[in-house]
Design an enzyme around this catalytic site. Structure first.
Site, PDB file in Angstrom:
ATOM      1  N   CYS A   1      14.469 -17.707  -2.076  1.00 40.16           N
ATOM      2  CA  CYS A   1      14.308 -19.130  -1.800  1.00 40.16           C
ATOM      3  C   CYS A   1      12.893 -19.418  -1.354  1.00 40.16           C
ATOM      4  O   CYS A   1      12.659 -19.692  -0.171  1.00 40.16           O
ATOM      5  CB  CYS A   1      15.271 -19.526  -0.698  1.00 40.16           C
TER       6      CYS A   1
ATOM      7  N   GLU B   1      -7.126  10.856   2.716  1.00 31.34           N
ATOM      8  CA  GLU B   1      -5.738  10.367   2.873  1.00 31.34           C
ATOM      9  C   GLU B   1      -5.341   9.390   1.776  1.00 31.34           C
ATOM     10  O   GLU B   1      -4.991   8.240   2.068  1.00 31.34           O
ATOM     11  CB  GLU B   1      -5.609   9.633   4.215  1.00 31.34           C
TER      12      GLU B   1
HETATM   13  C1  LIG Z   1      -5.608   5.186   7.800  1.00 33.50           C
HETATM   14  C2  LIG Z   1      -5.183   5.052   6.383  1.00 33.50           C
HETATM   15  N1  LIG Z   1      -5.185   6.146   5.605  1.00 33.50           N
HETATM   16  C3  LIG Z   1      -4.794   6.081   4.319  1.00 33.50           C
HETATM   17  C4  LIG Z   1      -4.389   4.890   3.748  1.00 33.50           C
HETATM   18  C5  LIG Z   1      -3.968   4.922   2.321  1.00 33.50           C
HETATM   19  O1  LIG Z   1      -4.730   4.092   1.544  1.00 33.50           O
HETATM   20  P1  LIG Z   1      -4.545   4.050  -0.034  1.00 33.50           P
HETATM   21  O2  LIG Z   1      -3.106   3.872  -0.316  1.00 33.50           O
HETATM   22  O3  LIG Z   1      -5.344   2.869  -0.427  1.00 33.50           O
HETATM   23  O4  LIG Z   1      -5.088   5.322  -0.581  1.00 33.50           O
HETATM   24  C6  LIG Z   1      -4.389   3.710   4.516  1.00 33.50           C
HETATM   25  C7  LIG Z   1      -3.999   2.407   3.940  1.00 33.50           C
HETATM   26  O5  LIG Z   1      -4.782   1.655   3.426  1.00 33.50           O
HETATM   27  C8  LIG Z   1      -4.797   3.805   5.876  1.00 33.50           C
HETATM   28  O6  LIG Z   1      -4.781   2.723   6.648  1.00 33.50           O
END
Ligand SMILES: Cc1ncc(COP(=O)(O)O)c(C=O)c1O
Ligand SMILES: N[C@@H](CCCC[NH3+])C(=O)O
Length: 451
Positions: free
Chosen positions: A379, A304
């Site tokens: 601010c 992901e």
């Molecule tokens: C469950 C999950 N998947 C994927 C990501 C994406 O992470 P990154 O943008 O560091 O690849 C995150 C965020 O850190 C996450 O919490």
């Protein structure tokens, strides 16, 4: 040779020092859409998505399995971005009703979407089930019941994964490292209850006991802005062991492991980006090795990434306003260069102490560089965009300044502090600029104010 500044891949400079991205001059863009504005190099972002997918599918193929890449929408999601990602063969990871709805409204099939959240709302679960989301990542024991109940009402079997914490620490700031045990996400694979069972194992058993749920996988996300694969390989081994233990206890072999996102990027000149293909191979090889060690088949894999696809493809363009030289206690000076945005559109410096790079992009300058601090217009004395950067000594009001690598967690974490409207996002490609997220106006903010 040290790495150059991390500008999007189509970035060029004319002889007069003007920057262009995607064939669009930043001066023209500032004149037509105004500043501050986020720019995204569409081809660069899409190429990064494609390379990420290829890296993981190639690595998986070498060990006889396959892999899916879910783009983490929290990095930056709009309907256009969701369509780009799906066109490049990725799926979409969402973490709220807003992200889920955006992906669906972009035309992404429910089956290609994942839903996360440590405290999902009824509305999120209802929509996910109604639209046949491909996986709901369960984050707690009570959520097992909640998802099962929604699935029962809808008369479907919901595909779920369980998010676990492995104890692996990785990544940048404490606030963005997520798999150590003392935090809110997931369930630990270690801490044991009076029956000697970990919270993760207890939840896996609970899921398997519910006919309304189909346990399709186990998930771990160890943190963000991670620059070497060691943490991932440790987490991968822990997930494979958990999967093997579950099979021993229940006979159920989970089909998929998701290793989350977290691959880091370069934010400053001289920093190297991780080699995504090598990263993917290390992680996938660690899974395969752990499967040999546990005598289990290699699972289907998923990942992901968000930042590594979006961050380097985006910049923020500002207009310089007030400049102030401040005398320091040691007798020196610091030049404060204030821009027309700030922590409202750029919170990562204040929140994580993140470091960024900025350049004068509307003209060339032969003036000697001076140490500057780029600040915003909010601010708040912590309203810092770039803590330390060398800028030409003749930098002046009206110049355009660009900050590199703001494509992830810039617009998506923007606020309207001080009732400053949030900038829009313009995609640039082959000489054409397309606004994909409109700039907010004060009228938009007032429309929320019911008097
Ligand atoms: C469950 C999950 N998947 C994927 C990501 C994406 O992470 P990154 O943008 O560091 O690849 C995150 C965020 O850190 C996450 O919490
Ligand atoms: N918002 C974080 C990344 C996400 C952390 C939690 N999943 C950042 O800007 O670095």
């Amino acid at each position: 040779m040290p790495a150059a500044a991390p500008w999007p891949s189509s970035t060029r400079r004319t002889a007069t020092g003007e920057m262009s991205i995607g064939g669009v001059a930043v001066t023209d863009l500032a004149a037509t859409v105004g500043t501050p504005v986020y720019l995204v190099d569409e081809d660069d972002m899409r190429a990064r998505a494609r390379r990420m997918r290829e890296a993981f599918t190639d690595a998986a193929g070498r060990v006889g399995t396959d892999a899916e890449v879910y783009y983490a929408g929290k990095a930056f999601l709009s309907r256009a971005v969701a369509r780009w990602m799906v066109a490049e063969g990725l799926r979409i990871d969402t973490a709220s009703l807003g992200e889920l709805t955006t992906a669906l409204e972009a035309g992404v099939e429910g089956a290609l979407i994942g839903l996360h959240g440590n405290n999902k709302s009824d509305a999120e679960l209802d929509l996910a089930i109604e639209r046949g989301v491909g996986r709901i990542v369960v984050d707690s024991l009570p959520e097992v019941d909640r998802v099962a109940r929604v699935a029962a009402v809808a008369g479907v079997v919901a595909p779920v994964m369980l998010r676990v914490t492995t104890g692996v620490h990785a990544g940048g700031h404490e606030f963005i490292s997520t798999a150590h045990e003392d935090q809110k996400f997931g369930l630990s694979i270690h801490a044991e209850d009076e029956r000697g069972q970990s919270p993760a194992m207890r939840a896996l058993h609970a899921i398997l006991s519910r006919p309304e749920l189909d346990l399709i996988g186990i998930h771990s996300h160890i943190g963000s802005q991670i620059l070497d694969a060691t943490g991932f390989t440790a987490a991968a081994a822990a997930l494979v062991e958990l999967r093997a233990a579950l099979e021993r206890e229940t006979g159920h072999l989970v089909g998929e492991l998701d290793l989350g996102g977290g691959i880091g990027v370069a934010y400053l000149p001289g920093e190297d980006e991780p080699d995504v293909a090598a990263f993917a191979r290390s992680i996938v090889d660690a899974v395969a090795q752990a499967c040999r060690d546990t005598d289990t088949p290699v699972p289907h894999l998923s990942f992901e990434p968000g930042r590594s696809i979006a961050a380097p493809a985006g910049i923020t363009l500002y207009t310089v306003g007030t400049i102030k030289d401040v005398r320091l206690e040691d007798g020196g000076h610091r030049r404060y260069v204030a821009v027309d945005g700030g922590m409202g559109d750029h919170i990562r410096t204040a929140l994580y102490g993140a470091e960024y790079h900025a350049e004068l992009v509307s003209r060339a300058s032969a003036a000697a560089p001076v140490l500057c601090r780029v600040v915003g217009k909010h601010c708040e004395s912590g309203d810092i965009v770039v803590r330390d950067v060398m800028l030409p000594g003749d930098i002046a009001a009206g110049d355009l300044l660009a900050v590199a690598a703001t494509g992830a967690y810039g617009r998506s974490m923007a606020s309207t502090y001080n009732l400053v409207p949030r900038p829009g996002v313009v995609a640039v490609r082959e000489g054409t600029a397309t606004t994909i997220v409109r700039r907010e106006s004060v009228a938009d903010l007032l429309a929320l104010d019911l008097g």
